[in-house]
Design a protein around this motif. Structure first.
Motif, PDB file in Angstrom:
ATOM      1  N   GLY A 177     -51.096 -40.879 -19.471  1.00 18.10           N
ATOM      2  CA  GLY A 177     -52.092 -39.879 -19.109  1.00 18.10           C
ATOM      3  C   GLY A 177     -51.719 -38.535 -19.683  1.00 18.10           C
ATOM      4  O   GLY A 177     -51.785 -37.502 -19.010  1.00 18.10           O
ATOM      5  N   CYS A 178     -51.346 -38.550 -20.953  1.00 20.31           N
ATOM      6  CA  CYS A 178     -50.734 -37.363 -21.587  1.00 20.31           C
ATOM      7  C   CYS A 178     -51.694 -36.222 -21.807  1.00 20.31           C
ATOM      8  O   CYS A 178     -51.268 -35.081 -22.013  1.00 20.31           O
ATOM      9  CB  CYS A 178     -50.104 -37.765 -22.923  1.00 20.31           C
ATOM     10  N   GLY A 179     -53.014 -36.478 -21.796  1.00 16.70           N
ATOM     11  CA  GLY A 179     -53.964 -35.408 -22.040  1.00 16.70           C
ATOM     12  C   GLY A 179     -53.759 -34.769 -23.396  1.00 16.70           C
ATOM     13  O   GLY A 179     -53.600 -35.445 -24.419  1.00 16.70           O
ATOM     14  N   THR A 180     -53.701 -33.447 -23.416  1.00 18.94           N
ATOM     15  CA  THR A 180     -53.521 -32.713 -24.671  1.00 18.94           C
ATOM     16  C   THR A 180     -52.053 -32.526 -25.044  1.00 18.94           C
ATOM     17  O   THR A 180     -51.740 -31.813 -25.986  1.00 18.94           O
ATOM     18  CB  THR A 180     -54.184 -31.323 -24.582  1.00 18.94           C
ATOM     19  N   GLY A 181     -51.151 -33.155 -24.286  1.00 22.64           N
ATOM     20  CA  GLY A 181     -49.736 -33.118 -24.638  1.00 22.64           C
ATOM     21  C   GLY A 181     -48.940 -31.980 -24.042  1.00 22.64           C
ATOM     22  O   GLY A 181     -47.823 -31.712 -24.481  1.00 22.64           O
ATOM     23  N   LEU A 182     -49.466 -31.328 -23.012  1.00 21.06           N
ATOM     24  CA  LEU A 182     -48.762 -30.183 -22.440  1.00 21.06           C
ATOM     25  C   LEU A 182     -47.377 -30.567 -21.926  1.00 21.06           C
ATOM     26  O   LEU A 182     -46.385 -29.892 -22.228  1.00 21.06           O
ATOM     27  CB  LEU A 182     -49.588 -29.567 -21.311  1.00 21.06           C
ATOM     28  N   LEU A 183     -47.278 -31.641 -21.151  1.00 17.05           N
ATOM     29  CA  LEU A 183     -45.978 -32.060 -20.629  1.00 17.05           C
ATOM     30  C   LEU A 183     -45.121 -32.674 -21.729  1.00 17.05           C
ATOM     31  O   LEU A 183     -43.927 -32.373 -21.842  1.00 17.05           O
ATOM     32  CB  LEU A 183     -46.164 -33.065 -19.492  1.00 17.05           C
ATOM     33  N   ALA A 184     -45.715 -33.528 -22.540  1.00 13.44           N
ATOM     34  CA  ALA A 184     -44.961 -34.216 -23.593  1.00 13.44           C
ATOM     35  C   ALA A 184     -44.264 -33.231 -24.528  1.00 13.44           C
ATOM     36  O   ALA A 184     -43.096 -33.424 -24.893  1.00 13.44           O
ATOM     37  CB  ALA A 184     -45.899 -35.114 -24.392  1.00 13.44           C
ATOM     38  N   LEU A 185     -44.957 -32.170 -24.893  1.00 14.83           N
ATOM     39  CA  LEU A 185     -44.379 -31.215 -25.841  1.00 14.83           C
ATOM     40  C   LEU A 185     -43.314 -30.334 -25.187  1.00 14.83           C
ATOM     41  O   LEU A 185     -42.461 -29.785 -25.885  1.00 14.83           O
ATOM     42  CB  LEU A 185     -45.484 -30.361 -26.465  1.00 14.83           C
ATOM     43  N   GLU A 186     -43.357 -30.207 -23.867  1.00 13.66           N
ATOM     44  CA  GLU A 186     -42.276 -29.508 -23.166  1.00 13.66           C
ATOM     45  C   GLU A 186     -41.001 -30.354 -23.189  1.00 13.66           C
ATOM     46  O   GLU A 186     -39.887 -29.821 -23.310  1.00 13.66           O
ATOM     47  CB  GLU A 186     -42.674 -29.219 -21.717  1.00 13.66           C
ATOM     48  N   LEU A 187     -41.149 -31.672 -23.070  1.00 13.04           N
ATOM     49  CA  LEU A 187     -39.988 -32.565 -23.026  1.00 13.04           C
ATOM     50  C   LEU A 187     -39.452 -32.891 -24.416  1.00 13.04           C
ATOM     51  O   LEU A 187     -38.265 -33.219 -24.559  1.00 13.04           O
ATOM     52  CB  LEU A 187     -40.372 -33.872 -22.318  1.00 13.04           C
ATOM     53  N   LEU A 188     -40.301 -32.825 -25.424  1.00  9.08           N
ATOM     54  CA  LEU A 188     -39.946 -33.309 -26.762  1.00  9.08           C
ATOM     55  C   LEU A 188     -38.650 -32.738 -27.329  1.00  9.08           C
ATOM     56  O   LEU A 188     -37.856 -33.493 -27.912  1.00  9.08           O
ATOM     57  CB  LEU A 188     -41.110 -33.040 -27.726  1.00  9.08           C
ATOM     58  N   PRO A 189     -38.370 -31.428 -27.199  1.00  5.08           N
ATOM     59  CA  PRO A 189     -37.127 -30.906 -27.782  1.00  5.08           C
ATOM     60  C   PRO A 189     -35.856 -31.473 -27.156  1.00  5.08           C
ATOM     61  O   PRO A 189     -34.774 -31.334 -27.729  1.00  5.08           O
ATOM     62  CB  PRO A 189     -37.231 -29.393 -27.519  1.00  5.08           C
ATOM     63  N   LEU A 190     -35.985 -32.118 -25.985  1.00  4.52           N
ATOM     64  CA  LEU A 190     -34.812 -32.584 -25.245  1.00  4.52           C
ATOM     65  C   LEU A 190     -34.523 -34.071 -25.447  1.00  4.52           C
ATOM     66  O   LEU A 190     -33.491 -34.565 -24.984  1.00  4.52           O
ATOM     67  CB  LEU A 190     -34.995 -32.310 -23.750  1.00  4.52           C
TER      68      LEU A 190
END
Length: 220
Positions: free
Chosen positions: A48-61
């Motif tokens: 349920g990623c939507g526009t990626g708001l959460l995913a892109l916060e986690l991506l650098p980690l």
């Protein structure tokens, strides 16, 4: 509760313009990183990623993120962000359980933010996610505490007015998760469906993949 499906495609273009959503994603990402040690060798699923708001916060980690959603419009916005950022360790897939789609891949961590209350059958979803987790993998779900149906101004596509943490904990347990814990993740202050300003709590529930269970057991 209205069982009609909400049209997220129509909302996608203006989704990120709401600063409350952006802040919520940051707060939830912070809560996840406090509950789970995120490392550069982790592969993450955002359901349920939507526009990626959460995913892109986690991506650098982490090593990689796969975002899945049933809304083509939301995924188009996410794809645009991926292209603009020239990101090669994140991708998206259109997945719709209602048409029989299944999750793919193997993940160290699955996350979901404000998606569960739009899902009619929670138990089957939790089992499905567990099946794509690697041994010892984690599931972290952020969603509303129980409320009176006033968080959304329109409850189309809303199947749960938030969740009782203990009841959701039991569903986690029955789906085969262990070490289940819940914590406050964010607070949203917004105008409710009745026109009054209200405070809504967002919790984060995390569980570790354990042995599959075939019978109902008591809550842990």
């Amino acid at each position: 509760m209205d069982r009609e499906k909400r049209d997220f495609d129509k909302e996608a273009s203006a989704w990120d313009e709401n600063p409350r959503r952006v802040k919520m994603a940051k707060d939830i990402a912070a809560a996840i990183s406090e509950e789970i040690r995120l490392t550069p060798d982790m592969d993450v699923l955002d359901f349920g990623c939507g526009t990626g708001l959460l995913a892109l916060e986690l991506l650098p980690l982490v090593r990689s993120v796969v975002g899945v959603d049933s809304s083509q419009g939301m995924l188009d916005i996410f794809r645009q962000k991926i292209a603009e950022g020239r990101l090669n360790n994140v991708r998206v897939m259109e997945i719709d359980f209602e048409r029989g789609d299944g999750l793919q891949g193997r993940y160290d961590l699955a996350v979901s933010s404000m998606t569960l209350h739009h899902i009619p059958e929670i138990a089957s979803l939790l089992r499905h996610i567990r099946n794509v987790l690697k041994p010892g993998g984690y599931l972290s779900v952020a969603d509303l505490d129980l409320e009176e149906g006033k968080f959304h101004t329109d409850n189309t596509g809303v199947f749960h007015f938030g969740f009782c943490r203990e009841e959701l904990r039991q569903l986690f347990f029955e789906a085969g998760f262990e070490d289940i814990r819940a914590r406050n993740a964010a607070v949203v202050i917004k105008q409710g469906a009745d026109g009054e300003m209200k405070q809504f709590g967002i919790f984060l529930m995390t569980g570790r993949k354990g042995k599959a269970r075939t019978t109902r057991s008591g809550a842990r």
